[in-house]
Design a protein around this motif. Sequence first.
Motif, PDB file in Angstrom:
ATOM      1  N   THR A 366       0.764  -1.409   0.080  1.00 34.09           N
ATOM      2  CA  THR A 366      -0.025  -0.021   0.103  1.00 34.09           C
ATOM      3  C   THR A 366       0.861   1.046   0.055  1.00 34.09           C
ATOM      4  OG1 THR A 366      -1.764  -1.130   1.214  1.00 34.09           O
ATOM      5  CG2 THR A 366      -1.668   1.287   1.320  1.00 34.09           C
ATOM      6  N   ASP A 367       1.929   1.093   0.731  1.00 34.61           N
ATOM      7  CA  ASP A 367       2.819   2.432   0.804  1.00 34.61           C
ATOM      8  C   ASP A 367       4.086   1.734   1.432  1.00 34.61           C
ATOM      9  OD1 ASP A 367       4.425   4.531   1.048  1.00 34.61           O
ATOM     10  OD2 ASP A 367       2.920   5.833   2.265  1.00 34.61           O
ATOM     11  N   ASN A 370       5.564   2.273   4.950  1.00 36.67           N
ATOM     12  CA  ASN A 370       5.003   1.792   6.108  1.00 36.67           C
ATOM     13  C   ASN A 370       5.928   1.034   6.769  1.00 36.67           C
ATOM     14  OD1 ASN A 370       2.611   3.080   5.886  1.00 36.67           O
ATOM     15  ND2 ASN A 370       1.732   1.452   4.704  1.00 36.67           N
ATOM     16  N   LYS A 380      -3.960   3.203   9.297  1.00 41.79           N
ATOM     17  CA  LYS A 380      -3.817   4.718   8.295  1.00 41.79           C
ATOM     18  C   LYS A 380      -4.621   4.592   7.063  1.00 41.79           C
ATOM     19  CE  LYS A 380      -0.455   7.706   6.339  1.00 41.79           C
ATOM     20  NZ  LYS A 380       0.999   7.948   6.482  1.00 41.79           N
ATOM     21  N   TYR A 381      -4.694   3.448   6.645  1.00 43.64           N
ATOM     22  CA  TYR A 381      -5.209   3.017   5.199  1.00 43.64           C
ATOM     23  C   TYR A 381      -6.419   2.196   5.240  1.00 43.64           C
ATOM     24  CZ  TYR A 381      -0.848   5.162   3.520  1.00 43.64           C
ATOM     25  OH  TYR A 381       0.134   5.848   3.665  1.00 43.64           O
ATOM     26  N   GLY A 462      -2.255   6.434  -2.997  1.00 44.17           N
ATOM     27  CA  GLY A 462      -2.824   4.985  -2.988  1.00 44.17           C
ATOM     28  C   GLY A 462      -1.775   4.032  -3.559  1.00 44.17           C
ATOM     29  N   GLU A 469      -8.357   0.202  -0.519  1.00 42.04           N
ATOM     30  CA  GLU A 469      -7.941   1.209   0.051  1.00 42.04           C
ATOM     31  C   GLU A 469      -8.547   2.621  -0.326  1.00 42.04           C
ATOM     32  OE1 GLU A 469      -4.139   4.112  -0.006  1.00 42.04           O
ATOM     33  OE2 GLU A 469      -3.850   2.266  -1.375  1.00 42.04           O
ATOM     34  N   ARG A 470      -8.957   2.869  -1.576  1.00 42.27           N
ATOM     35  CA  ARG A 470      -9.722   3.874  -2.000  1.00 42.27           C
ATOM     36  C   ARG A 470     -10.859   3.647  -2.820  1.00 42.27           C
ATOM     37  NH1 ARG A 470      -6.796   8.938  -0.389  1.00 42.27           N
ATOM     38  NH2 ARG A 470      -4.471   8.174   0.083  1.00 42.27           N
TER      39      ARG A 470
END
Length: 490
Positions: A366-367, A370, A380-381, A462, A469-470
């Motif tokens: 996701t990132d 992280n 967070k997500y 994203g 997630e979005r």
Amino acid sequence: MGKKDKKKEKDVGKEIVKDKKKKSKVVKSEDGIPIITAASAIILIGIAIYGYTVYQDLAQVPEMPELDLNVWWGQNTTEPQDTSIRPYRIVFSDAMESEIRWLFEMYRRPNKKKSFEDTAWNYGVHSEAFAQFFSYWIFKYSFIQRPKFLNKFDHFKTNIQGLDIHYIHVKPNVDANTKVLPLLLLHGWPGSVREFYEAIPLLTTKREGYDFVFEVIVPSLPGFVFSEAPARRGLSPHQMAIIMRNLMHRIGHKQYYVQGGDFGHAVGSNIATIFPNDVLGFHTNLPVNFSKLAYLTWVFGSVWPTFVAGEHVDKLYPFADKVKFLLEEFGYMHLQSTKPDTVGIALQDSPAGLAAYVLDKFMIFTDPANKNDPEGGVQKYFTYDKLLDNIMLHWISGSIATSMRLYKECIADAEVEQVFSQIPTPVPTWGLRFKHELAHSPDFVLKWKYPNLVGTTNVDFGGHFAAFERPEEFSSDVFKAVKAFLSFKK
């Protein structure tokens, strides 16, 4: 030795060297052709043949392989196939809850090794963050309410090519003036149909500026969650594409739109490639060309990144940094591509182990930042409930090993899958490019595979699990893409 003798010796040496040079110049074959010239010609011919072979392999469009659209993947049987569509409900039984809570206690009892204080998630899942997640699972995750939530949509099963395939089917409630368009949503690993739960209401509700809405079909890929696993080897993405196409025909849709990410992209792209007359448009949140030529372009582009990547340089380069990330984070892929059943047994034996293994992928993909956060970006997500729903679906269905086998099937069938990646599809295509997606292709490279690339959406946020997630941004982009598809002429 005198000076005259030394001079005489040097003169003799020079004569020998000259004589050797003369002989080397005049060595010829029986036909009078110099040997060196003949050898050079052979080498040049060899290089030319090799170059032409590489050109054919990379640049020429291969022919579509012959495919059997009715391959039987189930257990051998002489009984007639049941082609009915049957309602299905997700159940967390009392026995399941008792078993998992007993296993929770087995995990809690031993003393645990704590993670290093200054590593965050760089060594994998951090023990303190996981302890909070695990505590929520024990004390706050509702084994009564969550199945009610998961059954909020209609679930079904039907047998396709010998396998019971599970899917969600949601029809919109709209007036007669609103067009209803069938949309096939395809998940990847380690996801499931749970990825789309927040997006489904958004896709099935009419919105301003659009005269259409979607009828949504969300299947579990074969071997995932409640879809039956094959009884034999060979069920790679293009074979799954055939099953998904046959599923849509069973439901009653001869033409439809397709959306996919992760393995859902691979399966969806193959549907569009093999059945271009079925697919009205293909939306992907993994807009990547996986052909050999595309890979080489990425590698050689490291010499001049802006020429290849344009405004997306940071998504593809520096090359060394991207390769370092892949080497560090994709060890799981090698394991699952070689010994999926080995790790599958370990994960199915321990719900805590399964959760840690899956959680690590969701957080980092996701990132990547992280892994420098002690909390790992867990809340967070996503919410704990969203993440645990997905983990529970894999746990109660006992499907983690069979879901991971898809990686090994991809490797085993890599040659054929590469053929499909080189065959352009005329289906209108749209790409949603999130900032932290695992791989990227510039638009001009995408067009080698998807010549009718209608457009791309590029956003500065994203990650890999777009719908999960979005959901709002994901759903809006699907609407935007299909609107463009409706006005597109092949």
